[in-house]
Structure formats: C-alpha cells, structure tokens
Scaffold this motif. Structure first.
Motif, PDB file in Angstrom:
ATOM      1  N   TRP A   1     -31.488   2.142 136.313  1.00 55.98           N
ATOM      2  CA  TRP A   1     -31.960   1.731 137.291  1.00 55.98           C
ATOM      3  C   TRP A   1     -29.828   2.315 138.923  1.00 55.98           C
ATOM      4  CZ3 TRP A   1     -30.542  -1.074 133.206  1.00 55.98           C
ATOM      5  CH2 TRP A   1     -31.443  -1.727 132.684  1.00 55.98           C
ATOM      6  N   CYS A   2     -30.687   2.277 140.062  1.00 61.19           N
ATOM      7  CA  CYS A   2     -29.939   2.674 141.414  1.00 61.19           C
ATOM      8  C   CYS A   2     -29.513   2.026 141.508  1.00 61.19           C
ATOM      9  CB  CYS A   2     -30.584   4.196 142.413  1.00 61.19           C
ATOM     10  SG  CYS A   2     -29.560   4.263 143.059  1.00 61.19           S
ATOM     11  N   ILE A   3     -28.430   1.251 141.257  1.00 59.19           N
ATOM     12  CA  ILE A   3     -27.557  -0.149 141.563  1.00 59.19           C
ATOM     13  C   ILE A   3     -26.572   0.216 142.201  1.00 59.19           C
ATOM     14  CG2 ILE A   3     -28.152  -0.776 139.460  1.00 59.19           C
ATOM     15  CD1 ILE A   3     -25.306  -0.936 138.783  1.00 59.19           C
ATOM     16  N   GLY A   4     -25.935   0.796 143.322  1.00 60.72           N
ATOM     17  CA  GLY A   4     -25.529   1.214 144.388  1.00 60.72           C
ATOM     18  C   GLY A   4     -24.548   2.226 144.850  1.00 60.72           C
ATOM     19  N   ARG A   5     -23.571   2.563 145.437  1.00 62.97           N
ATOM     20  CA  ARG A   5     -23.314   3.610 145.823  1.00 62.97           C
ATOM     21  C   ARG A   5     -21.567   3.613 146.421  1.00 62.97           C
ATOM     22  NH1 ARG A   5     -25.695   6.561 149.311  1.00 62.97           N
ATOM     23  NH2 ARG A   5     -28.060   5.264 148.960  1.00 62.97           N
ATOM     24  N   ILE A   6     -21.423   4.991 146.477  1.00 66.33           N
ATOM     25  CA  ILE A   6     -19.600   5.144 146.955  1.00 66.33           C
ATOM     26  C   ILE A   6     -20.183   5.613 148.279  1.00 66.33           C
ATOM     27  CG2 ILE A   6     -17.866   6.338 146.898  1.00 66.33           C
ATOM     28  CD1 ILE A   6     -18.407   5.446 143.867  1.00 66.33           C
ATOM     29  N   GLU A   7     -19.274   4.278 148.670  1.00 64.42           N
ATOM     30  CA  GLU A   7     -19.240   4.236 150.156  1.00 64.42           C
ATOM     31  C   GLU A   7     -17.832   4.508 150.907  1.00 64.42           C
ATOM     32  OE1 GLU A   7     -20.770   0.329 150.988  1.00 64.42           O
ATOM     33  OE2 GLU A   7     -23.232   1.095 150.407  1.00 64.42           O
ATOM     34  N   ALA A   8     -17.835   3.960 152.051  1.00 69.95           N
ATOM     35  CA  ALA A   8     -16.436   4.334 152.510  1.00 69.95           C
ATOM     36  C   ALA A   8     -15.963   2.983 152.996  1.00 69.95           C
ATOM     37  CB  ALA A   8     -16.381   4.830 154.332  1.00 69.95           C
ATOM     38  N   ASP A   9     -14.289   2.664 152.454  1.00 71.33           N
ATOM     39  CA  ASP A   9     -13.454   1.467 152.306  1.00 71.33           C
ATOM     40  C   ASP A   9     -13.703   1.596 153.892  1.00 71.33           C
ATOM     41  OD1 ASP A   9     -12.235  -0.907 151.680  1.00 71.33           O
ATOM     42  OD2 ASP A   9     -10.093   0.187 151.330  1.00 71.33           O
ATOM     43  N   ASN A  10     -14.819   0.532 154.738  1.00 73.48           N
ATOM     44  CA  ASN A  10     -14.362  -0.233 155.808  1.00 73.48           C
ATOM     45  C   ASN A  10     -13.961  -1.939 155.137  1.00 73.48           C
ATOM     46  OD1 ASN A  10     -14.852   2.229 157.120  1.00 73.48           O
ATOM     47  ND2 ASN A  10     -16.536   1.534 156.444  1.00 73.48           N
ATOM     48  N   GLY A  11     -12.745  -2.728 155.522  1.00 74.33           N
ATOM     49  CA  GLY A  11     -12.943  -3.436 155.329  1.00 74.33           C
ATOM     50  C   GLY A  11     -12.446  -4.615 154.312  1.00 74.33           C
ATOM     51  N   HIS A  12     -12.324  -3.619 153.013  1.00 74.01           N
ATOM     52  CA  HIS A  12     -11.960  -3.913 151.690  1.00 74.01           C
ATOM     53  C   HIS A  12     -10.904  -4.219 151.210  1.00 74.01           C
ATOM     54  CE1 HIS A  12     -16.768  -4.581 151.323  1.00 74.01           C
ATOM     55  NE2 HIS A  12     -16.522  -3.823 151.837  1.00 74.01           N
ATOM     56  N   LYS A  13     -10.060  -3.346 151.774  1.00 75.49           N
ATOM     57  CA  LYS A  13      -8.473  -3.429 151.905  1.00 75.49           C
ATOM     58  C   LYS A  13      -8.183  -2.838 150.283  1.00 75.49           C
ATOM     59  CE  LYS A  13      -7.678  -8.366 153.228  1.00 75.49           C
ATOM     60  NZ  LYS A  13      -7.387 -10.198 153.196  1.00 75.49           N
ATOM     61  N   GLY A  14      -8.758  -1.875 149.976  1.00 78.02           N
ATOM     62  CA  GLY A  14      -8.028  -0.958 149.108  1.00 78.02           C
ATOM     63  C   GLY A  14      -8.832  -1.251 148.104  1.00 78.02           C
ATOM     64  N   ALA A  15     -10.280  -1.919 148.387  1.00 78.03           N
ATOM     65  CA  ALA A  15     -10.594  -2.967 146.629  1.00 78.03           C
ATOM     66  C   ALA A  15     -10.888  -1.791 145.127  1.00 78.03           C
ATOM     67  CB  ALA A  15     -11.586  -3.777 146.977  1.00 78.03           C
ATOM     68  N   ARG A  16     -11.626  -0.582 146.286  1.00 75.73           N
ATOM     69  CA  ARG A  16     -11.755   0.242 145.356  1.00 75.73           C
ATOM     70  C   ARG A  16     -13.513  -0.124 144.854  1.00 75.73           C
ATOM     71  NH1 ARG A  16      -7.765   2.093 147.818  1.00 75.73           N
ATOM     72  NH2 ARG A  16      -7.136   4.452 146.846  1.00 75.73           N
ATOM     73  N   VAL A  17     -13.618  -1.172 144.646  1.00 77.48           N
ATOM     74  CA  VAL A  17     -14.900  -1.834 144.075  1.00 77.48           C
ATOM     75  C   VAL A  17     -14.984  -3.737 145.132  1.00 77.48           C
ATOM     76  CG1 VAL A  17     -13.853  -2.355 142.642  1.00 77.48           C
ATOM     77  CG2 VAL A  17     -16.019  -2.468 142.132  1.00 77.48           C
ATOM     78  N   TRP A  18     -16.585  -3.317 145.134  1.00 83.20           N
ATOM     79  CA  TRP A  18     -16.899  -4.476 145.478  1.00 83.20           C
ATOM     80  C   TRP A  18     -18.477  -4.267 145.672  1.00 83.20           C
ATOM     81  CZ3 TRP A  18     -14.298  -0.422 148.256  1.00 83.20           C
ATOM     82  CH2 TRP A  18     -15.196   0.155 148.802  1.00 83.20           C
ATOM     83  N   SER A  19     -19.404  -5.652 145.922  1.00 82.80           N
ATOM     84  CA  SER A  19     -20.312  -5.998 146.677  1.00 82.80           C
ATOM     85  C   SER A  19     -21.155  -6.766 146.895  1.00 82.80           C
ATOM     86  CB  SER A  19     -20.527  -6.788 144.581  1.00 82.80           C
ATOM     87  OG  SER A  19     -19.758  -8.576 144.622  1.00 82.80           O
ATOM     88  N   ARG A  20     -22.932  -6.367 147.116  1.00 82.86           N
ATOM     89  CA  ARG A  20     -23.173  -6.643 148.138  1.00 82.86           C
ATOM     90  C   ARG A  20     -24.638  -7.662 147.345  1.00 82.86           C
ATOM     91  NH1 ARG A  20     -23.735  -1.548 150.529  1.00 82.86           N
ATOM     92  NH2 ARG A  20     -22.243  -2.166 151.603  1.00 82.86           N
ATOM     93  N   GLY A  21     -25.199  -8.153 148.309  1.00 83.67           N
ATOM     94  CA  GLY A  21     -26.352  -8.920 148.277  1.00 83.67           C
ATOM     95  C   GLY A  21     -26.280 -10.012 146.835  1.00 83.67           C
ATOM     96  N   LYS A  22     -27.356 -10.564 145.848  1.00 87.04           N
ATOM     97  CA  LYS A  22     -27.516 -11.304 144.852  1.00 87.04           C
ATOM     98  C   LYS A  22     -28.041 -11.242 143.376  1.00 87.04           C
ATOM     99  CE  LYS A  22     -27.131 -15.249 145.889  1.00 87.04           C
ATOM    100  NZ  LYS A  22     -27.741 -16.814 146.711  1.00 87.04           N
ATOM    101  N   ILE A  23     -27.695 -11.329 142.426  1.00 85.29           N
ATOM    102  CA  ILE A  23     -28.219 -11.631 141.520  1.00 85.29           C
ATOM    103  C   ILE A  23     -29.725 -11.876 141.864  1.00 85.29           C
ATOM    104  CG2 ILE A  23     -29.055 -12.064 138.734  1.00 85.29           C
ATOM    105  CD1 ILE A  23     -26.469  -9.377 140.021  1.00 85.29           C
ATOM    106  N   SER A  24     -30.803 -11.386 141.298  1.00 85.11           N
ATOM    107  CA  SER A  24     -32.592 -12.084 141.147  1.00 85.11           C
ATOM    108  C   SER A  24     -32.446 -12.817 140.300  1.00 85.11           C
ATOM    109  CB  SER A  24     -33.652 -10.899 141.715  1.00 85.11           C
ATOM    110  OG  SER A  24     -32.812 -10.808 143.098  1.00 85.11           O
ATOM    111  N   TRP A  25     -31.867 -14.079 140.021  1.00 88.68           N
ATOM    112  CA  TRP A  25     -32.663 -14.683 138.577  1.00 88.68           C
ATOM    113  C   TRP A  25     -34.050 -15.415 138.425  1.00 88.68           C
ATOM    114  CZ3 TRP A  25     -29.447 -14.473 135.231  1.00 88.68           C
ATOM    115  CH2 TRP A  25     -27.715 -14.067 135.743  1.00 88.68           C
TER     116      TRP A  25
END
Length: 444
Positions: free
Chosen positions: A417-441
């Motif tokens: 499955w396609c589950i994300g992408r590499i994006e510009a780090d805008n406002g994530h304080k150098g976290a290098r990995v973050w998430s958006r959205g919610k799991i559809s339980w």
C-alpha cells in the motif's frame, strides 16, 4: 589377595551414585545395615553370591567392584548426562542432506566452520555484511505451543531483512539450535523450514547445527538463531541521502507480529487468558495468526534494485511510528525509541536536513490481527502504532513517477500500500518522521 578397604570404598561409591542409603541396600539384600557398614568400612567382605546381588542392584559389573583396573577406567558416558550421541549424530547426518549443493557453499560439516565463496567479479567495490538474529520474546510462545517451524521461518526472515534493508543481497544462511533432548522429528522439520525460506529467497543454506545440552536445557526447551551473510557493490547500497522530497512510501505486508511486540501481547494474554483459545473470525484462531512467520523481502528489494529506482528501504520493526510521530500524542526527542520504529537511529540521523517521512495513517490498512488486538481495548488508539507495525514489515521509498511500477513489482510477491511520502520538514522541529490522519478502525 582382595583388598577389603578398596572393595568397601567401591561399594560405597556406587551405592551413593545410585542414591541408595546403607539401610536401603541392606533391605534390598535382606541383611542388616550393620553388615553393609562393615563392608564399606573395610572390616569384612561380602560373599561371592552377595557380590553378584550387589552388582545387580547397583547396575555395575562384579569386576567393577573387585578389579583395580576396572575401577581406574570407570567413566561417565554422554548417555548418563541424558544425551543420546548416536541418535544426534544420525540426525545431523540427515540434516546435512538439506544443505545447498551448489552456489557459494564449499564445506559445511556440522561442528565445523562453514567454508564459502561469493562471486563478486561483476562488482567494482564489494561490501560484505553479516547479521546474527534470534527470535526474541516470541520464541517463548513458540516453544509452549509448538510453533517450531514458524519461529524458524520468522528468525530467517528477520535476519535476511536486516541485510536487504541496506540494499544488499543475502547469499548464505547458517542456523543453530541449542536444546535439551528435543524431538528429533521436530528438529528435522525446523531444519527443513530454514531450507525452504532460503530457497524462496535464493539464499544458500549451509545447515542447522544442533548443540544438544541436556544439562542446560529441559527436553522441551530450545533456543534458535540464524546468521546471514550478504554482499553488494558499494554504489548500490541504500543510504538515506538518496531520499528526495516527493518520494512515495510504500508499505509491504508481513504476517504475524514482530518478536519485539510480543511483550505487549504477553501482557494482554496474562490479563485475558481466554485469548489463548480465541478466534479472530469463524475460521482463524488468534494464536495461529499471531505466530505466523514474518515475511522475508529479498525478492521484492532485489527486484526494485534491479529496476534501478529504489531510494531507501526501512524495516519498520515492532512499531509503525515512534512516539514523536504519534500524531501529537507525545512530544520531545527524548521520547524517541530508535531501533523498533519506522526509522532506526542510523537512518533517522542520516536523513538529509529539511525533509522527513510523513505517514498517512488513513492509508494504513487495518488487518484482522491488529483489529482484533485493538478491540481488546488495552492499548489506547493514539499510541497503538507505537506498539505494533500494523502488519507492515518493510517500507520502501521510490520516486512518485515510478510508484505504479514499483507497486506492480512488489505485488508479484507481496501485498502493498502507498502509505506516505517524503516531505519538506515544515514545522516538525527536525523530527524526520511524523504522521497525519487517523487509523480507520471502523473501516470507514
């Protein structure tokens, strides 16, 4: 002339070795225990007929009691330690028939070094890798419920995946089992499993050594490990500096759970023992689904490497996300748990500054095993992906324009499955990995 003192000493030695008291030996012989005491102290000798009875009771020869040379040559056999050497030897000989007969293996006799060669003639600058893997906590449940083949397949897959995440080709696997007097049939099936996983991934199998140690393990105990050797040309190694903004992240399905997630499941089983016999659906037992072997991704990664557009591969470990990425549930770099997350410390620290991996949780599938675990209501929704990888064992990064082609290549071997992408780090304080959205339980 017979030495009464020496004979008495030998009677006492063999009696104690059998765990028999003087009174018990006397009762067996229908004599007084004082008579036994006199023999052992060298004050008197048993009759010839009595010597034969003593030797039968103590399971030794009369010569062992009377003959000085017999006494000096006494020994402890492996069988007395609980080890049947002959049966073990025959088992090892039969397992040797499972060894790969071609490829890099030159010699791989049991209890000896494995000799092998690797053809690097087409490589400019070959780099070698080696990893030794053990199953982790998942092994305990495997032993208790006889998921022996599953835990071997799991160990082999994990070892191979540690190699392929660097873009390297696994070329050789050597397994080992430490055990007590474990079932010979089961041990052979375990060796067959290692061979099967090797064949599926075009890896040479150099055997499964068995170290039978009944003095250290009970008959039902064992410990499994697997070593894998890999190689790749230096310019084909996967490093984080290949990542580019816009790369898509494709998650590849795996079975069962990662061994490092087992402690969480064990707590759940302790709280709800009925889960040991629970069903996920009408036809699927929870325990069977839980103990399925993780998937080895050699074919997928090597095919993507051959296609020439693979930028990175990540073992997702036991968790899909680290705490920092749990959609705002946690904050602070001190909460990072490298090594069991989407990005381990090596990859996380090497991602080029200014970009990071964004996981779209709404695109992450909810497989039956994880829906069942979630429905037990013991782990909160916001941190569930910190404890489990949601059935995604490997994540690859490829250019957006090659996404369809990459998913078709992977799809020949595994669901993805396609589950994300590499994006510009805008406002994530150098976290290098973050998430958006919610799991559809709820499947919405």
């Amino acid at each position: 002339m017979l030495d009464r003192g020496e004979i008495g000493k030998r009677i006492a030695f063999f009696r104690k070795e059998k765990g028999i008291t003087q009174r018990e030996l006397a009762d067996f012989l229908h004599i007084s225990y004082q008579a036994v005491s006199k023999w052992e102290s060298g004050k008197s000798l048993p009759t010839v007929d009595m010597l034969y009875e003593i030797s039968n009771l103590l399971n030794v020869t009369v010569d062992a009691l009377l003959n000085e040379n017999e006494w000096k040559n006494r020994e402890i056999s492996y069988r007395e330690s609980g080890l049947d050497v002959q049966r073990l030897y025959m088992l090892k000989k039969s397992i040797m028939e499972l060894h790969s007969k071609d490829g890099p293996v030159l010699s791989s006799d049991f209890a000896d070094a494995c000799l092998f060669r690797i053809d690097t003639s087409r490589m400019k600058d070959p780099v070698y890798s080696c990893i030794l893997c053990v199953p982790g906590s998942k092994e305990k449940l495997a032993k208790e419920y006889r998921y022996n083949r599953e835990i071997c397949a799991d160990t082999a897959a994990n070892a191979m995946n540690h190699i392929v995440q660097h873009g390297m080709k696994p070329v050789l696997l050597k397994a080992m089992v430490l055990c007590g007097n474990y079932s010979q049939e089961q041990l052979y099936l375990m060796a067959q499993t290692f061979r099967r996983i090797c064949d599926q991934n075009q890896v040479s199998f150099s055997g499964m050594e068995i170290a039978a140690q009944p003095v250290n393990y009970t008959p039902q105990e064992y410990a499994v490990s697997a070593m894998v050797v890999g190689v790749q040309d230096r310019d084909k190694l996967l490093t984080a500096d290949r990542l580019q903004e816009g790369d898509v992240l494709i998650g590849i399905k795996t079975e069962g759970i990662e061994g490092a997630s087992y402690p969480f499941v064990k707590v759940m089983l302790d709280r709800k023992p009925e889960l040991y016999h629970a069903k996920i659906d009408e036809n699927t037992f929870f325990l069977d689904e839980l103990m399925r072997a993780n998937t080895a991704y050699t074919r997928e990664i090597m095919a993507l490497q051959e296609a020439g557009f693979l930028h990175m591969a990540f073992r997702s470990g036991h968790a899909l996300l680290n705490r920092e990425a749990c959609n705002g549930s946690y904050s602070g770099m001190a909460d990072m748990r490298s090594g069991h997350t989407l990005l381990n410390r090596r990859i996380w620290s090497e991602i080029p500054e200014g970009i990071g991996a964004c996981i779209d949780l709404s695109a992450v599938p909810v497989l039956p095993l994880y829906r069942f675990l979630f429905e037990q209501d013991m782990i909160g929704e916001k941190v569930f992906t910190y404890h489990f990888n949601m059935g995604i064992g490997m994540i690859v990064a490829v250019p957006e324009k090659r996404r369809k082609e990459a998913m078709e290549i992977i799809g020949r071997f595994s669901e993805c499955w396609c589950i994300g992408r590499i994006e510009a780090d805008n406002g994530h304080k150098g976290a290098r990995v973050w998430s958006r959205g919610k799991i559809s339980w709820d499947g919405a």
